[in-house]
Design a protein around this motif. Structure first.
Motif, PDB file in Angstrom:
ATOM      1  N   ASN A  26       6.325   8.023   7.223  1.00  0.00           N
ATOM      2  CA  ASN A  26       6.026   8.075   5.833  1.00  0.00           C
ATOM      3  C   ASN A  26       4.978   9.131   5.700  1.00  0.00           C
ATOM      4  O   ASN A  26       4.042   9.288   6.371  1.00  0.00           O
ATOM      5  CB  ASN A  26       5.606   6.796   5.242  1.00  0.00           C
ATOM      6  CG  ASN A  26       6.796   5.676   5.191  1.00  0.00           C
ATOM      7  OD1 ASN A  26       7.758   6.070   4.972  1.00  0.00           O
ATOM      8  ND2 ASN A  26       6.503   4.561   5.904  1.00  0.00           N
ATOM      9  N   TYR A  28       1.936   9.980   2.794  1.00  0.00           N
ATOM     10  CA  TYR A  28       1.305   9.312   1.887  1.00  0.00           C
ATOM     11  C   TYR A  28       0.314  10.309   0.892  1.00  0.00           C
ATOM     12  O   TYR A  28      -0.053  11.269   1.495  1.00  0.00           O
ATOM     13  CB  TYR A  28       0.228   8.196   2.259  1.00  0.00           C
ATOM     14  CG  TYR A  28       0.985   7.349   2.965  1.00  0.00           C
ATOM     15  CD1 TYR A  28       1.405   6.031   2.481  1.00  0.00           C
ATOM     16  CD2 TYR A  28       1.338   7.199   4.520  1.00  0.00           C
ATOM     17  CE1 TYR A  28       1.905   4.804   3.167  1.00  0.00           C
ATOM     18  CE2 TYR A  28       1.935   6.408   5.269  1.00  0.00           C
ATOM     19  CZ  TYR A  28       2.270   5.177   4.491  1.00  0.00           C
ATOM     20  OH  TYR A  28       2.820   4.128   5.200  1.00  0.00           O
ATOM     21  N   GLU A  31      -5.736   9.589   1.099  1.00  0.00           N
ATOM     22  CA  GLU A  31      -6.004   8.778   2.307  1.00  0.00           C
ATOM     23  C   GLU A  31      -5.390   7.654   2.479  1.00  0.00           C
ATOM     24  O   GLU A  31      -5.626   6.661   3.486  1.00  0.00           O
ATOM     25  CB  GLU A  31      -7.303   8.579   2.582  1.00  0.00           C
ATOM     26  CG  GLU A  31      -8.127  10.112   2.794  1.00  0.00           C
ATOM     27  CD  GLU A  31      -9.698   9.651   3.079  1.00  0.00           C
ATOM     28  OE1 GLU A  31     -10.161   8.659   3.452  1.00  0.00           O
ATOM     29  OE2 GLU A  31     -10.476  10.858   2.729  1.00  0.00           O
ATOM     30  N   SER A  32      -4.719   7.370   1.489  1.00  0.00           N
ATOM     31  CA  SER A  32      -3.870   5.962   1.314  1.00  0.00           C
ATOM     32  C   SER A  32      -2.871   5.779   2.405  1.00  0.00           C
ATOM     33  O   SER A  32      -2.181   6.707   3.076  1.00  0.00           O
ATOM     34  CB  SER A  32      -3.202   5.686   0.184  1.00  0.00           C
ATOM     35  OG  SER A  32      -2.374   4.588  -0.277  1.00  0.00           O
ATOM     36  N   THR A  33      -2.799   4.538   2.918  1.00  0.00           N
ATOM     37  CA  THR A  33      -1.387   4.166   3.581  1.00  0.00           C
ATOM     38  C   THR A  33      -0.700   3.022   2.976  1.00  0.00           C
ATOM     39  O   THR A  33      -0.231   2.285   3.495  1.00  0.00           O
ATOM     40  CB  THR A  33      -1.809   3.628   5.121  1.00  0.00           C
ATOM     41  OG1 THR A  33      -3.066   2.629   5.094  1.00  0.00           O
ATOM     42  CG2 THR A  33      -2.253   4.862   5.874  1.00  0.00           C
TER      43      THR A  33
END
Length: 115
Positions: A26, A28, A31-33
């Motif tokens: 994935n 994103y 810096e999001s997960t």
């Protein structure tokens, strides 16, 4: 070349070097997960929009040599040719159609498109 195609070429380059990227990966936003921030999903052959893996959401397909538009593998939908060291425009293998040269283990010339 669009940012999505540049991203796809970068992913393919790293997939060739790192077999762990062949599994579903994935991409994103920032810096999001979080699942809410998945921009693209890569399964080793297809780049999907978002978290989807539905065939209707395939943006690009890679068969090891060509990058196609959508889920097509028709010669009429070839966007780029990949031979390991060079990325050519369309189905060409002529030197005047080389868009990128990849020298060394990591495709840094392509990666810099995102910096």
């Amino acid at each position: 070349m669009g940012r999505i195609l540049s991203l796809l070429i970068t992913i393919i380059g790293f997939s060739a070097l790192n077999t762990s990227l062949i599994a579903q990966t994935n991409i994103y936003k920032g810096e999001s997960t979080s699942g809410f921030d998945i921009l693209y999903t890569w399964d080793g052959q297809h780049l999907y929009k978002g978290q989807s893996t539905y065939s209707s959401d395939i943006l690009y397909t890679w068969d090891g040599e060509y990058i196609y538009k959508g889920q097509s593998t028709s010669c009429f939908d070839i966007l780029y040719t990949w031979d390991g060291n060079y990325i050519y425009k369309g189905r060409s293998a002529y030197s005047f159609d080389i868009l990128y040269t990849i020298d060394g283990a990591i495709p840094l010339p392509i990666l810099t498109l995102f910096l």
